[in-house]
Design a protein around this motif. Structure first.
Motif, PDB file in Angstrom:
ATOM      1  N   SER A 158      -4.686  -0.422  10.739  1.00  0.00           N
ATOM      2  CA  SER A 158      -4.440  -0.531  12.179  1.00  0.00           C
ATOM      3  C   SER A 158      -3.851  -1.885  12.560  1.00  0.00           C
ATOM      4  O   SER A 158      -3.304  -2.035  13.650  1.00  0.00           O
ATOM      5  CB  SER A 158      -5.718  -0.271  12.977  1.00  0.00           C
ATOM      6  N   ASN A 159      -3.936  -2.864  11.675  1.00  0.00           N
ATOM      7  CA  ASN A 159      -3.351  -4.175  11.935  1.00  0.00           C
ATOM      8  C   ASN A 159      -1.921  -4.303  11.412  1.00  0.00           C
ATOM      9  O   ASN A 159      -1.313  -5.357  11.548  1.00  0.00           O
ATOM     10  CB  ASN A 159      -4.202  -5.279  11.306  1.00  0.00           C
ATOM     11  N   SER A 160      -1.401  -3.255  10.812  1.00  0.00           N
ATOM     12  CA  SER A 160      -0.033  -3.285  10.301  1.00  0.00           C
ATOM     13  C   SER A 160       0.958  -3.338  11.449  1.00  0.00           C
ATOM     14  O   SER A 160       0.694  -2.844  12.547  1.00  0.00           O
ATOM     15  CB  SER A 160       0.231  -2.047   9.436  1.00  0.00           C
ATOM     16  N   GLY A 171      13.690  -6.581  12.203  1.00  0.00           N
ATOM     17  CA  GLY A 171      12.266  -6.571  11.887  1.00  0.00           C
ATOM     18  C   GLY A 171      12.021  -5.679  10.684  1.00  0.00           C
ATOM     19  O   GLY A 171      12.841  -4.828  10.350  1.00  0.00           O
ATOM     20  N   CYS A 172      10.901  -5.899  10.044  1.00  0.00           N
ATOM     21  CA  CYS A 172      10.495  -5.076   8.907  1.00  0.00           C
ATOM     22  C   CYS A 172       9.024  -4.743   9.072  1.00  0.00           C
ATOM     23  O   CYS A 172       8.315  -5.392   9.832  1.00  0.00           O
ATOM     24  CB  CYS A 172      10.729  -5.815   7.593  1.00  0.00           C
ATOM     25  N   ASN A 173       8.588  -3.707   8.365  1.00  0.00           N
ATOM     26  CA  ASN A 173       7.174  -3.371   8.453  1.00  0.00           C
ATOM     27  C   ASN A 173       6.352  -4.357   7.629  1.00  0.00           C
ATOM     28  O   ASN A 173       6.786  -4.858   6.588  1.00  0.00           O
ATOM     29  CB  ASN A 173       6.897  -1.918   8.060  1.00  0.00           C
ATOM     30  N   ILE A 174       5.164  -4.657   8.144  1.00  0.00           N
ATOM     31  CA  ILE A 174       4.256  -5.613   7.524  1.00  0.00           C
ATOM     32  C   ILE A 174       2.889  -4.949   7.455  1.00  0.00           C
ATOM     33  O   ILE A 174       2.197  -4.832   8.461  1.00  0.00           O
ATOM     34  CB  ILE A 174       4.181  -6.929   8.331  1.00  0.00           C
ATOM     35  N   GLU A 175       2.533  -4.481   6.264  1.00  0.00           N
ATOM     36  CA  GLU A 175       1.266  -3.766   6.108  1.00  0.00           C
ATOM     37  C   GLU A 175       0.101  -4.720   5.939  1.00  0.00           C
ATOM     38  O   GLU A 175       0.261  -5.865   5.517  1.00  0.00           O
ATOM     39  CB  GLU A 175       1.338  -2.838   4.890  1.00  0.00           C
ATOM     40  N   ASN A 176      -1.070  -4.201   6.269  1.00  0.00           N
ATOM     41  CA  ASN A 176      -2.307  -4.935   6.175  1.00  0.00           C
ATOM     42  C   ASN A 176      -3.342  -3.996   5.578  1.00  0.00           C
ATOM     43  O   ASN A 176      -3.296  -2.787   5.835  1.00  0.00           O
ATOM     44  CB  ASN A 176      -2.719  -5.375   7.589  1.00  0.00           C
ATOM     45  N   LEU A 181      19.240   0.593  18.999  1.00  0.00           N
ATOM     46  CA  LEU A 181      18.369   0.278  17.869  1.00  0.00           C
ATOM     47  C   LEU A 181      18.806   1.091  16.664  1.00  0.00           C
ATOM     48  O   LEU A 181      19.141   2.272  16.794  1.00  0.00           O
ATOM     49  CB  LEU A 181      16.916   0.653  18.220  1.00  0.00           C
ATOM     50  N   ALA A 182      18.792   0.471  15.495  1.00  0.00           N
ATOM     51  CA  ALA A 182      19.003   1.188  14.232  1.00  0.00           C
ATOM     52  C   ALA A 182      17.740   1.041  13.398  1.00  0.00           C
ATOM     53  O   ALA A 182      17.125  -0.025  13.361  1.00  0.00           O
ATOM     54  CB  ALA A 182      20.200   0.631  13.475  1.00  0.00           C
ATOM     55  N   VAL A 183      17.354   2.126  12.730  1.00  0.00           N
ATOM     56  CA  VAL A 183      16.163   2.142  11.882  1.00  0.00           C
ATOM     57  C   VAL A 183      16.551   2.716  10.531  1.00  0.00           C
ATOM     58  O   VAL A 183      17.291   3.698  10.443  1.00  0.00           O
ATOM     59  CB  VAL A 183      15.038   3.003  12.503  1.00  0.00           C
ATOM     60  N   SER A 184      16.044   2.102   9.462  1.00  0.00           N
ATOM     61  CA  SER A 184      16.333   2.560   8.106  1.00  0.00           C
ATOM     62  C   SER A 184      15.090   2.421   7.245  1.00  0.00           C
ATOM     63  O   SER A 184      14.307   1.492   7.435  1.00  0.00           O
ATOM     64  CB  SER A 184      17.472   1.725   7.505  1.00  0.00           C
ATOM     65  N   SER A 185      14.917   3.341   6.327  1.00  0.00           N
ATOM     66  CA  SER A 185      13.814   3.219   5.366  1.00  0.00           C
ATOM     67  C   SER A 185      14.390   3.115   3.965  1.00  0.00           C
ATOM     68  O   SER A 185      15.547   3.474   3.721  1.00  0.00           O
ATOM     69  CB  SER A 185      12.878   4.429   5.442  1.00  0.00           C
ATOM     70  N   SER A 186      13.568   2.662   3.045  1.00  0.00           N
ATOM     71  CA  SER A 186      14.008   2.526   1.660  1.00  0.00           C
ATOM     72  C   SER A 186      14.350   3.883   1.047  1.00  0.00           C
ATOM     73  O   SER A 186      15.101   3.957   0.087  1.00  0.00           O
ATOM     74  CB  SER A 186      12.937   1.817   0.832  1.00  0.00           C
ATOM     75  N   TYR A 246       0.821  -1.213   0.000  1.00  0.00           N
ATOM     76  CA  TYR A 246       0.000   0.000   0.000  1.00  0.00           C
ATOM     77  C   TYR A 246       0.856   1.265   0.000  1.00  0.00           C
ATOM     78  O   TYR A 246       0.658   2.149  -0.819  1.00  0.00           O
ATOM     79  CB  TYR A 246      -0.965  -0.023   1.194  1.00  0.00           C
ATOM     80  N   SER A 247       1.812   1.341   0.869  1.00  0.00           N
ATOM     81  CA  SER A 247       2.636   2.550   0.954  1.00  0.00           C
ATOM     82  C   SER A 247       3.902   2.465   0.104  1.00  0.00           C
ATOM     83  O   SER A 247       4.450   3.488  -0.274  1.00  0.00           O
ATOM     84  CB  SER A 247       3.059   2.800   2.406  1.00  0.00           C
TER      85      SER A 247
END
Length: 130
Positions: A49-51, A40-45, A73-78, A21-22
């Motif tokens: 709200s269930n993502s 971990g990675c994001n998991i959209e639904n 913690l390290a965070v990265s986006s595409s 979706y995003s």
């Protein structure tokens, strides 16, 4: 583990994201006090709200295997836009991490370092509920 290695682990975690979706991939790498790294990675639904967010996926895996002490913690986006954990993830991290917990956010020209307390001042804590 070197900070660059932790950021790289977060980048690699993005590859597994489910983002129909995003199309905005996020990866997180959480290092425990004993040096174990959970990603971990994001998991959209379709019901947004269930993502699941990358940070909470990494934290959940660590908690599920018995870890309670976390180093950073390290965070990265595409987009390598310096994404920081959202408010919900910050509050979840605050349940298990101290105010000085380091968070590294991957950007186009390097990375920014924050503490959890900087990103979430005046955190709701267990003491507020007693």
């Amino acid at each position: 583990m070197e900070i660059e290695d932790l950021v790289q682990a977060a980048r690699e975690a993005q590859e597994h994201a489910h983002v129909p979706y995003s199309e905005y991939r996020v990866g997180a790498a959480l290092e425990t006090e004993d040096g174990t790294v959970f990603t971990g990675c994001n998991i959209e639904n379709a019901n947004y709200s269930n993502s699941l967010h990358a940070e909470e996926v990494a934290l959940s895996q660590a908690i599920a295997t018995g870890h309670r002490g976390f180093a950073r913690l390290a965070v990265s986006s595409s987009k390598r836009d310096g994404v920081t954990p959202c408010g919900m993830c910050r509050q979840t991290l605050a349940e298990f991490c101290r105010e000085g917990f380091p968070i590294v956010c991957d950007g186009e020209e390097g990375y920014e370092k924050y503490t959890l307390g900087e990103l979430l001042p005046n955190t709701i804590t267990r003491e507020h509920l007693e």
